[in-house]
Design an enzyme around this catalytic site. Structure first.
Site, short mmCIF file in Angstrom:
data_model
loop_
_atom_site.label_atom_id
_atom_site.label_comp_id
_atom_site.label_asym_id
_atom_site.label_seq_id
_atom_site.Cartn_x
_atom_site.Cartn_y
_atom_site.Cartn_z
N GLY A 1 -15.81 40.49 -10.95
CA GLY A 1 -15.51 39.10 -10.63
C GLY A 1 -14.04 38.76 -10.72
N ASP B 1 -23.47 37.49 -19.83
CA ASP B 1 -23.74 38.02 -18.49
C ASP B 1 -24.59 39.29 -18.58
OD1 ASP B 1 -23.65 37.88 -15.74
OD2 ASP B 1 -21.77 38.99 -15.56
#
Length: 523
Positions: free
Chosen positions: A46, A159
């Site tokens: 990301g 996450d």
């Protein structure tokens, strides 16, 4: 592993040209950052690109996460990138990918960490199918052990997902990427929470309800994500599926998944394992295991019941855990799904890219910051307004979607969200037994000629349920007839919309509404 025969080039902003403010992968490969030589690219995350590299002094191969230059120019992103390393470097455990060093060379910020020769569980799932009980329990214990160590250090991963769980070539399960880790009270005061916006950080498919809402999270949030991950690994598909990130977010808030054993389609799972996964994915944090240690203790007790010692079961992360398939004395209680909570969130509306782009471009905005009990603030886009309504889940929030972004002939996106918000408001009223109010909302929706036929069908299906509760036999018959007509029309002209309807409204409900196979034109 490739070897470099030539002398590595020193990497600097002058030595490497840039295009659009970024350095291409090809120009990084073979270059040198400090005492590391970049060997090859492994992937892209990301915020950072990941490379295989070699520490030239120690002769050790590592994985290097290099912050992309578009983020490196932002001080907040650099701070969060460094915080990732600070959090992960605290953790030393066989089931956690080890961080070796954090540093920077010129404008390049990097983290050097353990290089895992193996694959992540998402790739393994795609290649080999769903996990066996033994494999699943091994993963459950390994990740639980990693989270236990993290929780003791006051760190949440934020996450957990199959992509962030690795299985090495030696069979060791390791948790990777504490990149969204949130530290405890030692966070610097200048930027106390770099993970404020629920949908900007984390993966909606695996996020906990409290993370989606922007609330404070702890290890119980990681346990929820672990439960969703285990469901995916055992069933072969996640419990909630939708292409729209907002759809997934709201499903985590309100939907109840199909029981794991039914989703798997076989009876080879022990009921105690199904029960553990079910407890992990409960909506309220207080209803889950309260810590990773509690989760591990529960698994340990099951192992003892099955005739295995705790040491054999929990002792080593590399060992394959063998548990007998035992059945509990009583079946799991299954909550009645009741009336479907209008899973229109499953409907891709063409706003996927716009929604993702919005949240990714507004990383510092907190959902909870804009929520107020007495009034609903106006958002910049209808997508964000809808998310605010979903997190509030009250009449004022749902009405605000149409008030701030009214349906219009020239704006199909607003019109679609207008329909979705009214359907949700009617669902909320029905859940509170406000049948008359729900009927009026659905009637207003059905009067709008611009509403898509799929939404009309969903509104009629819900209205039939409301009218049945009101005892309005005549109007119920009329609505069923209208619904059957639209259902046949969708079958003839829009099969994809019909498929969405069939996913939202169960087969049993369709039969009750008179939507039989014959109505679909089949013979």
């Amino acid at each position: 592993m490739t070897s470099e025969s030539s002398e590595p080039n020193e990497l600097s902003p002058q030595a490497s040209s840039r295009e659009d403010g970024d350095v291409s992968s090809a120009k990084l490969i073979g270059c040198r950052l400090g005492d590391y030589q970049i060997l090859r690219k492994l992937g892209r995350g990301g915020m950072a690109d990941v490379y295989a590299a070699r520490h030239l002094t120690l002769g050790r191969d590592v994985a290097m996460k290099i912050l992309r230059s578009d983020y490196a120019r932002d001080g907040d992103y650099v701070a969060r990138f460094r915080r990732e390393a600070k959090a992960a470097a605290k953790l030393n455990h066989p089931n956690i990918v080890q961080v070796y060093e954090v540093g920077s060379v010129d404008s390049f910020h990097y983290i050097a960490q353990e290089l895992i020769h193996g694959d992540n569980l998402r790739h393994i799932l795609s290649r080999s199918g769903s996990l066996s009980t033994d494999e699943a329990v091994e993963v459950l214990v390994a990740v639980g052990s990693a989270l236990e160590v993290a929780a003791e250090a006051g760190i949440t991963h934020r996450d957990i997902k199959p992509e962030n769980i690795m299985r090495s070539s030696r069979g060791i399960v390791k948790v990777a990427d504490f990149g969204l880790a949130r530290l405890g009270p030692d966070v610097d005061a200048s930027r106390a929470d770099l993970t404020q916006a629920g949908l900007t950080l984390g993966t909606p498919r695996y996020m906990s309800p409290e993370q989606i809402q922007g609330h404070t999270v702890d290890s119980r949030s990681d346990l929820y994500s672990l439960g969703i991950t285990m469901y995916h690994l055992l069933a072969g598909r996640p419990p909630f599926e939708a292409e729209d990130p907002l759809a997934l977010a709201v499903m985590h808030l309100h939907e109840t998944p199909i029981p794991l054993d039914r989703a798997r389609g076989t009876e080879d799972l022990p009921e105690w394992l199904v029960a553990i996964v079910s407890k992990l994915i409960r909506k309220r944090p207080e209803d889950r295991f309260q810590s990773p240690s509690e989760l591990l203790a529960s698994i340990r007790s099951r192992a003892i019941d099955a005739g295995y010692s705790a040491a054999e079961t929990i002792g080593t992360a590399a060992a394959t855990i063998r548990l007998q398939r035992v059945a509990d004395q009583s079946r799991l209680r299954q909550r009645s799904p009741g009336w479907r909570r209008v899973a229109i969130f499953l409907i891709p509306l063409g706003c996927i890219v716009a929604t993702a782009a919005f949240f990714l471009s507004h990383p510092a905005k907190s959902v909870t910051r804009v929520l107020r009990p007495d009034q609903v603030p106006q958002a910049k886009t209808v997508e964000e307004q809808y998310l605010i309504a979903a997190t509030r889940n009250d009449e004022a929030g749902w009405r605000a979607v149409s008030d701030y972004f009214p349906a219009s002939e020239n704006n199909s996106l607003n019109t679609n969200y207008h329909a979705k918000s009214l359907l949700q408001m009617a669902r909320l009223m029905a859940a509170e037994l406000q049948w008359q109010q729900a009927d009026r909302v659905l009637e207003d929706l059905l009067r709008n000629p611009r509403i898509d036929r799929l939404y009309q069908a969903l509104a009629l299906a819900q209205r039939c349920n409301v009218l049945e509760q009101l005892g309005e036999t005549r109007r119920l018959t009329e609505s069923q007839t209208q619904l059957q007509t639209i259902y046949r029309e969708l079958d003839a002209t829009n099969p994809s919309a019909l498929a969405v309807f069939d996913r939202v409204v169960s087969e049993k409900e369709r039969l009750q509404l008179g939507l039989t196979i014959a109505d679909r034109g089949d013979t």
